[in-house]
Scaffold this motif. Structure first.
Motif, PDB file in Angstrom:
ATOM      1  N   LEU A 263       0.837  -1.206   0.000  1.00  0.00           N
ATOM      2  CA  LEU A 263       0.000   0.000   0.000  1.00  0.00           C
ATOM      3  C   LEU A 263       0.872   1.256   0.000  1.00  0.00           C
ATOM      4  CD1 LEU A 263      -2.603  -0.969   2.791  1.00  0.00           C
ATOM      5  CD2 LEU A 263      -2.832  -1.290   0.311  1.00  0.00           C
ATOM      6  N   GLY A 264       0.410   2.314  -0.650  1.00  0.00           N
ATOM      7  CA  GLY A 264       1.117   3.587  -0.551  1.00  0.00           C
ATOM      8  C   GLY A 264       1.289   4.330  -1.857  1.00  0.00           C
ATOM      9  N   ALA A 265       1.035   3.675  -2.995  1.00  0.00           N
ATOM     10  CA  ALA A 265       1.196   4.401  -4.259  1.00  0.00           C
ATOM     11  C   ALA A 265       0.078   5.435  -4.416  1.00  0.00           C
ATOM     12  CB  ALA A 265       1.197   3.430  -5.431  1.00  0.00           C
ATOM     13  N   PHE A 266      -1.134   5.063  -4.010  1.00  0.00           N
ATOM     14  CA  PHE A 266      -2.254   6.012  -4.053  1.00  0.00           C
ATOM     15  C   PHE A 266      -2.093   6.994  -2.893  1.00  0.00           C
ATOM     16  CE2 PHE A 266      -6.509   7.590  -3.245  1.00  0.00           C
ATOM     17  CZ  PHE A 266      -7.043   7.726  -4.510  1.00  0.00           C
ATOM     18  N   PRO A 267      -2.262   8.296  -3.125  1.00  0.00           N
ATOM     19  CA  PRO A 267      -2.124   9.253  -2.006  1.00  0.00           C
ATOM     20  C   PRO A 267      -3.044   8.874  -0.846  1.00  0.00           C
ATOM     21  CG  PRO A 267      -2.366  10.396  -4.104  1.00  0.00           C
ATOM     22  CD  PRO A 267      -2.599   8.933  -4.386  1.00  0.00           C
ATOM     23  N   LEU A 268      -2.448   8.742   0.335  1.00  0.00           N
ATOM     24  CA  LEU A 268      -3.211   8.268   1.501  1.00  0.00           C
ATOM     25  C   LEU A 268      -4.100   9.384   2.059  1.00  0.00           C
ATOM     26  CD1 LEU A 268      -3.728   6.162   3.790  1.00  0.00           C
ATOM     27  CD2 LEU A 268      -1.869   7.315   5.025  1.00  0.00           C
ATOM     28  N   PRO A 269      -5.429   9.193   2.059  1.00  0.00           N
ATOM     29  CA  PRO A 269      -6.313  10.204   2.621  1.00  0.00           C
ATOM     30  C   PRO A 269      -6.375  10.093   4.161  1.00  0.00           C
ATOM     31  CG  PRO A 269      -7.416   8.873   0.922  1.00  0.00           C
ATOM     32  CD  PRO A 269      -6.184   8.138   1.352  1.00  0.00           C
ATOM     33  N   VAL A 270      -6.333  11.240   4.807  1.00  0.00           N
ATOM     34  CA  VAL A 270      -6.460  11.277   6.268  1.00  0.00           C
ATOM     35  C   VAL A 270      -7.437  12.402   6.588  1.00  0.00           C
ATOM     36  CG1 VAL A 270      -5.225  11.503   8.460  1.00  0.00           C
ATOM     37  CG2 VAL A 270      -4.027  10.595   6.460  1.00  0.00           C
ATOM     38  N   GLU A 271      -8.534  12.075   7.269  1.00  0.00           N
ATOM     39  CA  GLU A 271      -9.486  13.126   7.650  1.00  0.00           C
ATOM     40  C   GLU A 271      -8.999  13.756   8.942  1.00  0.00           C
ATOM     41  OE1 GLU A 271     -13.609  12.071   7.443  1.00  0.00           O
ATOM     42  OE2 GLU A 271     -14.264  14.056   8.104  1.00  0.00           O
ATOM     43  N   VAL A 272      -8.905  15.089   8.945  1.00  0.00           N
ATOM     44  CA  VAL A 272      -8.372  15.787  10.119  1.00  0.00           C
ATOM     45  C   VAL A 272      -9.287  16.932  10.526  1.00  0.00           C
ATOM     46  CG1 VAL A 272      -5.941  15.279   9.591  1.00  0.00           C
ATOM     47  CG2 VAL A 272      -6.975  17.371   8.708  1.00  0.00           C
ATOM     48  N   ILE A 273      -9.216  17.253  11.808  1.00  0.00           N
ATOM     49  CA  ILE A 273      -9.866  18.477  12.291  1.00  0.00           C
ATOM     50  C   ILE A 273      -9.007  19.634  11.770  1.00  0.00           C
ATOM     51  CG2 ILE A 273     -10.299  19.784  14.416  1.00  0.00           C
ATOM     52  CD1 ILE A 273     -11.148  17.032  15.619  1.00  0.00           C
ATOM     53  N   PRO A 274      -9.628  20.631  11.114  1.00  0.00           N
ATOM     54  CA  PRO A 274      -8.836  21.654  10.414  1.00  0.00           C
ATOM     55  C   PRO A 274      -7.710  22.271  11.255  1.00  0.00           C
ATOM     56  CG  PRO A 274     -11.135  21.864   9.823  1.00  0.00           C
ATOM     57  CD  PRO A 274     -11.074  20.776  10.860  1.00  0.00           C
ATOM     58  N   MET A 275      -7.930  22.521  12.549  1.00  0.00           N
ATOM     59  CA  MET A 275      -6.871  23.201  13.318  1.00  0.00           C
ATOM     60  C   MET A 275      -5.640  22.314  13.509  1.00  0.00           C
ATOM     61  SD  MET A 275      -8.050  23.300  17.329  1.00  0.00           S
ATOM     62  CE  MET A 275      -6.445  23.788  17.947  1.00  0.00           C
ATOM     63  N   ALA A 276      -5.769  21.016  13.222  1.00  0.00           N
ATOM     64  CA  ALA A 276      -4.625  20.108  13.392  1.00  0.00           C
ATOM     65  C   ALA A 276      -3.906  19.830  12.079  1.00  0.00           C
ATOM     66  CB  ALA A 276      -5.110  18.799  13.995  1.00  0.00           C
ATOM     67  N   ALA A 277      -4.429  20.348  10.971  1.00  0.00           N
ATOM     68  CA  ALA A 277      -3.918  19.948   9.648  1.00  0.00           C
ATOM     69  C   ALA A 277      -2.408  20.147   9.510  1.00  0.00           C
ATOM     70  CB  ALA A 277      -4.663  20.706   8.553  1.00  0.00           C
ATOM     71  N   ARG A 278      -1.906  21.336   9.869  1.00  0.00           N
ATOM     72  CA  ARG A 278      -0.463  21.621   9.673  1.00  0.00           C
ATOM     73  C   ARG A 278       0.391  20.693  10.522  1.00  0.00           C
ATOM     74  NH1 ARG A 278       0.150  23.875   4.928  1.00  0.00           N
ATOM     75  NH2 ARG A 278      -1.919  24.703   4.598  1.00  0.00           N
ATOM     76  N   ARG A 279      -0.024  20.470  11.747  1.00  0.00           N
ATOM     77  CA  ARG A 279       0.758  19.618  12.643  1.00  0.00           C
ATOM     78  C   ARG A 279       0.797  18.178  12.098  1.00  0.00           C
ATOM     79  NH1 ARG A 279       0.616  16.507  17.266  1.00  0.00           N
ATOM     80  NH2 ARG A 279       2.472  16.894  18.539  1.00  0.00           N
ATOM     81  N   VAL A 280      -0.346  17.695  11.660  1.00  0.00           N
ATOM     82  CA  VAL A 280      -0.412  16.336  11.105  1.00  0.00           C
ATOM     83  C   VAL A 280       0.477  16.249   9.857  1.00  0.00           C
ATOM     84  CG1 VAL A 280      -1.965  14.692   9.942  1.00  0.00           C
ATOM     85  CG2 VAL A 280      -2.676  15.794  12.083  1.00  0.00           C
ATOM     86  N   MET A 281       0.468  17.280   9.055  1.00  0.00           N
ATOM     87  CA  MET A 281       1.298  17.283   7.838  1.00  0.00           C
ATOM     88  C   MET A 281       2.777  17.230   8.202  1.00  0.00           C
ATOM     89  SD  MET A 281      -1.008  19.981   5.713  1.00  0.00           S
ATOM     90  CE  MET A 281      -0.048  20.188   4.247  1.00  0.00           C
ATOM     91  N   ARG A 282       3.154  17.945   9.270  1.00  0.00           N
ATOM     92  CA  ARG A 282       4.570  17.900   9.699  1.00  0.00           C
ATOM     93  C   ARG A 282       4.935  16.501  10.209  1.00  0.00           C
ATOM     94  NH1 ARG A 282       3.402  23.184  11.553  1.00  0.00           N
ATOM     95  NH2 ARG A 282       2.978  22.494  13.671  1.00  0.00           N
ATOM     96  N   GLN A 283       3.988  15.851  10.873  1.00  0.00           N
ATOM     97  CA  GLN A 283       4.258  14.489  11.370  1.00  0.00           C
ATOM     98  C   GLN A 283       4.480  13.524  10.195  1.00  0.00           C
ATOM     99  OE1 GLN A 283       0.964  14.652  14.468  1.00  0.00           O
ATOM    100  NE2 GLN A 283       2.393  13.261  15.465  1.00  0.00           N
ATOM    101  N   PHE A 284       3.702  13.687   9.133  1.00  0.00           N
ATOM    102  CA  PHE A 284       3.915  12.836   7.955  1.00  0.00           C
ATOM    103  C   PHE A 284       5.246  13.166   7.284  1.00  0.00           C
ATOM    104  CE2 PHE A 284      -0.748  11.923   7.976  1.00  0.00           C
ATOM    105  CZ  PHE A 284      -0.626  10.542   8.030  1.00  0.00           C
ATOM    106  N   ALA A 285       5.610  14.459   7.268  1.00  0.00           N
ATOM    107  CA  ALA A 285       6.888  14.852   6.664  1.00  0.00           C
ATOM    108  C   ALA A 285       8.036  14.180   7.410  1.00  0.00           C
ATOM    109  CB  ALA A 285       7.033  16.369   6.680  1.00  0.00           C
ATOM    110  N   ALA A 286       7.903  14.073   8.731  1.00  0.00           N
ATOM    111  CA  ALA A 286       8.953  13.427   9.529  1.00  0.00           C
ATOM    112  C   ALA A 286       9.070  11.939   9.206  1.00  0.00           C
ATOM    113  CB  ALA A 286       8.658  13.623  11.015  1.00  0.00           C
ATOM    114  N   MET A 287       8.007  11.372   8.627  1.00  0.00           N
ATOM    115  CA  MET A 287       8.014   9.950   8.216  1.00  0.00           C
ATOM    116  C   MET A 287       8.496   9.802   6.778  1.00  0.00           C
ATOM    117  SD  MET A 287       4.358   8.296   9.069  1.00  0.00           S
ATOM    118  CE  MET A 287       4.011   7.420  10.554  1.00  0.00           C
ATOM    119  N   GLY A 288       8.768  10.932   6.113  1.00  0.00           N
ATOM    120  CA  GLY A 288       9.197  10.879   4.714  1.00  0.00           C
ATOM    121  C   GLY A 288       8.063  11.081   3.724  1.00  0.00           C
TER     122      GLY A 288
END
Ligand SMILES: O=C[C@H](O)[C@H](O)[C@H](O)COP(=O)(O)O
Length: 237
Positions: A138-163
């Motif tokens: 799994l992983g070729a298709f962009p992984l959708p993650v539903e987030v509460i809007p105020m957490a979006a940037r933080r969640v994005m940084r956490q994914f960036a830390a995973m590559g």
């Protein structure tokens, strides 16, 4: 001397025809007289159309999105709230990716949260998909993650830390708003080799409503549409 006749290759079916094929095949899993769990997406739309042909034989449906609810009702199928039903015998839904263990990525249509809820209240998950959805990892298709809007940037940084590379999904130039009033972050660049662990980890991040990896609610069966017919894959629990 005449050359032996070569077998006639089967005519490749269009993606739309493959979806219609598995949509019809899924009727075999619908228990007559009961309420059926219904997912979301273009493949499920074909299933809903097929379901309408046996609508007098079922009690109705629990739906995973506003879009599916509207289609079901337009075809004369009663829709029940998921809170009105304790357990469903079967849930029929599509996938963006499915692997050989029945683990999936879902949420390309932004319906992942309600899909996971209805899947969790169902004894059997039947995935309907065309053959292009079957993957090794799994992983070729962009992984959708539903987030509460105020957490979006933080969640994005956490994914960036995973590559991973994450971005907020947009519609008409604005962040897409889900049926639940939240946003979707799509993540590329991930190889999800341990879907169970990945789903558990990301689900605990503050502000994540639902991650689109369906490993704890994986498929029991996949009806895969191919030009040679519907291939049935059964997965161990
Ligand atoms: O949110 C949408 C769902 O997870 C769909 O089941 C998934 O995106 C597959 O959709 P489709 O059948 O249109 O490819």
């Amino acid at each position: 001397m005449t050359a032996p006749a070569s077998p006639t290759p089967s005519k490749p079916l269009s993606q739309d025809e493959l979806k219609a094929q598995v949509g019809r095949a899924a009727l075999a899993y619908v228990a007559r007289g009961e309420i059926v769990g219904v997912g979301t997406g273009s493949t499920v739309n074909k299933f809903i159309d097929a379901l309408a042909t046996i609508k007098d034989e079922i009690k109705g449906a629990v739906s995973s999105s506003v879009a599916s609810t509207e289609r079901l009702r337009a075809l004369g199928i009663s829709v029940f709230d998921s809170n009105e039903v304790e357990e469903l015998s079967v849930y029929i839904d599509g996938a963006d990716e499915i692997d050989h263990r029945g683990f999936m990525v879902k949420g390309g249509g932004a319906a992942l949260t309600r899909e996971k809820i209805v899947a969790a209240q169902s004894r059997k998950f039947v995935c309907i998909a065309d053959a292009s959805k079957l993957v090794e990892v799994l992983g070729a298709f962009p992984l959708p993650v539903e987030v509460i809007p105020m957490a979006a940037r933080r969640v994005m940084r956490q994914f960036a830390a995973m590559g991973g590379i994450a971005q907020v999904r947009e519609k008409d130039g604005l962040p897409l708003v889900t049926d639940n009033g939240q946003h979707i972050v799509d993540v590329t660049g991930l190889k999800i080799t341990d879907p169970l662990a990945f789903e558990s980890t990301v689900s605990q991040w503050p502000g994540v409503v639902t991650v689109g990896v369906f490993a704890h609610q994986k498929a029991d069966v996949c009806l895969l549409g191919t030009s040679e017919g519907v291939k049935t894959m059964e997965f161990a629990a």
